[in-house]
Design a protein around this motif. Sequence first.
Motif, PDB file in Angstrom:
ATOM      1  N   MET A 104       0.844  -1.200   0.000  1.00  0.00           N
ATOM      2  CA  MET A 104       0.000   0.000   0.000  1.00  0.00           C
ATOM      3  C   MET A 104       0.874   1.242   0.000  1.00  0.00           C
ATOM      4  SD  MET A 104      -3.036  -1.129   2.630  1.00  0.00           S
ATOM      5  CE  MET A 104      -4.045  -2.581   2.336  1.00  0.00           C
ATOM      6  N   GLN A 105       0.560   2.193  -0.860  1.00  0.00           N
ATOM      7  CA  GLN A 105       1.433   3.353  -1.036  1.00  0.00           C
ATOM      8  C   GLN A 105       0.799   4.676  -0.607  1.00  0.00           C
ATOM      9  OE1 GLN A 105       4.660   3.094  -1.877  1.00  0.00           O
ATOM     10  NE2 GLN A 105       4.289   0.865  -1.824  1.00  0.00           N
ATOM     11  N   ASP A 106      -0.421   4.634  -0.065  1.00  0.00           N
ATOM     12  CA  ASP A 106      -1.004   5.894   0.407  1.00  0.00           C
ATOM     13  C   ASP A 106      -0.275   6.340   1.658  1.00  0.00           C
ATOM     14  OD1 ASP A 106      -3.065   5.028   2.876  1.00  0.00           O
ATOM     15  OD2 ASP A 106      -2.680   3.443   1.394  1.00  0.00           O
ATOM     16  N   LYS A 107      -0.380   7.634   1.951  1.00  0.00           N
ATOM     17  CA  LYS A 107       0.384   8.239   3.045  1.00  0.00           C
ATOM     18  C   LYS A 107       0.117   7.568   4.385  1.00  0.00           C
ATOM     19  CE  LYS A 107       1.267  12.729   5.225  1.00  0.00           C
ATOM     20  NZ  LYS A 107       0.906  14.178   5.235  1.00  0.00           N
ATOM     21  N   SER A 109      -0.957   4.546   5.010  1.00  0.00           N
ATOM     22  CA  SER A 109      -0.431   3.174   5.046  1.00  0.00           C
ATOM     23  C   SER A 109       1.080   3.162   5.206  1.00  0.00           C
ATOM     24  CB  SER A 109      -0.824   2.433   3.759  1.00  0.00           C
ATOM     25  OG  SER A 109      -2.222   2.296   3.666  1.00  0.00           O
ATOM     26  N   THR A 186     -12.003   1.971   4.554  1.00  0.00           N
ATOM     27  CA  THR A 186     -11.596   3.342   4.884  1.00  0.00           C
ATOM     28  C   THR A 186     -10.990   3.446   6.278  1.00  0.00           C
ATOM     29  OG1 THR A 186     -13.835   3.842   5.666  1.00  0.00           O
ATOM     30  CG2 THR A 186     -13.340   4.333   3.355  1.00  0.00           C
TER      31      THR A 186
END
Length: 579
Positions: A104-107, A109, A186
Amino acid sequence: MSKLNVDQKTVKDLFQDKRADFLIPDYQRPYAWGETECQTLWDDIFNFAIPDDGRTEFDSNSEYFLGPIVTFKNKEKMEVIDGQQRLTTFMLLLRAFYAKFGHMQDKASISTRHNIEKCLWKTDEFGEPDMTELKIDSEVATDNDKEEFLDILRTGIVKKDQKSRYAQNYLFFQKCIDSFLGNFPTYFAYLPTRIMNNCILLPIEAESQDTALRIFSTLNDRGKPLSDADIFKAQFYKFYSNKGEKDTFIKKWKSLEELCEKIFHPVTGTPMDELFTRYMYYVRAKMGIKSSTTEALRKFYEKNDYALLKKSDTFTDLIMLADFWEDVSNQDADHFSSRVLRRLFVLNYAPNGMWTYFVSVYFMHNKDENGLLEDDAFYEFLNKITGFIWTYAVIHPGVNALRTPVYAEMVNIVNDLPVTFADFKFELSDIKNIFSTFGFNNSRPITKSMLAWWTFENEKQELLSLETVFEIEHIYARNRQDKEKSLKNIRNIEALGNKVLLEKRINIRAADYRFIDKIKYYQGFTNSRKQQKEGTKNLELLNFAATETDFTETDIENRTTRILSAYLAYLKKYTLIKS
């Protein structure tokens, strides 16, 4: 006074601390949590971190208390005394989360993944995790699966051949996380973050192992506290590991532990503690210790840095001693004569447990290379200690009083001197007076002791099973006296002459009947459904049932006289009365 370092911390603060280097020591028990405990943990922290399935706003100031972690500083390691199960489980849980965040590359995560990294792995001076250095290690001596635990933490993968509790629990958490991600995508980064930031532990760091163990015993009212034998196991483990015999030791220890659990049932402590206690008295005797003050078990063995546990003979002796008591428990006719087994049966009804220590010392000193004892001498010894312990229990109630004469005789045994109780023989007049007025109530252990002894004064009495539960039977029933009031001396109800050992299953059925009605229960009978109800194995009762139609006050008094006269003759025979 020992100093303690106690400071409530979040999971993140405790695990990410630069000093965090946990060690599950060799004397701890193997990891024991299963899916039930993991499910409870997951449900609790999920309901706390995602209240009302996310419909209620999470209070960032709220806290969820997970319990204490008791450690002491052993060199650079934080040796875990209490909290092993939850600490290990949390490491598996965090590792399962970390594996899911890997791609996962979202901030959110990325940030969560970095925080988990710092909980699982040691960091360098720049705060970067060193993926080769875990923050936890396990040396549990009897846990063959500990390497799976460490491998799972390193790789995040459970291999097909890995079936340990560690592997099962890790897979369980992966399923929980997958389900959570599917249902609450979410909120995914929030759950591990709230676990690290808002779940609270209470680390208690002691200065020494001894202090940490005392704290653990005080705090822990749920799981099993570490026993003395667990500490001793660690010393043996180190000793045999240094000799290259670790695997052999672990196998033998497990077998010994299983054996002790089968044959020992102590009121306090573990079955293995009981074995070490019995061996301690042999070592004390060899050291010439006659003092009636007995040290605590661990205090005795920890002398000179556990020197006694660093001798090959010690573990071998413990195994031989356990084997001996297994033979006693099994009433092994290959190792003991019939007459010795009958004496051992009687001693199993002793008013206290001192006889087991006495016999352990005798065995350890007198056994031959095959672990056997010379029959005549052992038979003589058993009779002598039976008479002495029984009489002492009446004249000087309490096991503490027995220590002085018995400890002295233990020392005599290891010095090849005969057991005579020379300084503690009894006055005949004292015995007559005390025994004639003594209240042999059922609540007094000596009552059942005397009845067991009397049962086997009949040489035709067959050996009775140690597994059978015997109760005290009133031949002239108490209920009968309530109805008939035919006894002139009410004390005769509780006289020895009115009591006998009877199997519990029969005692319950025969309890409130007149003697003529009891006979069929003593002898056995066929009920209305054609079921055979077995009678008693007590030969004296069978003889009564075959020859008598009633049991009266005169019978009680005559039998009491016979028992006490025979007992005095027994004490004289084994030279326990002053000449």
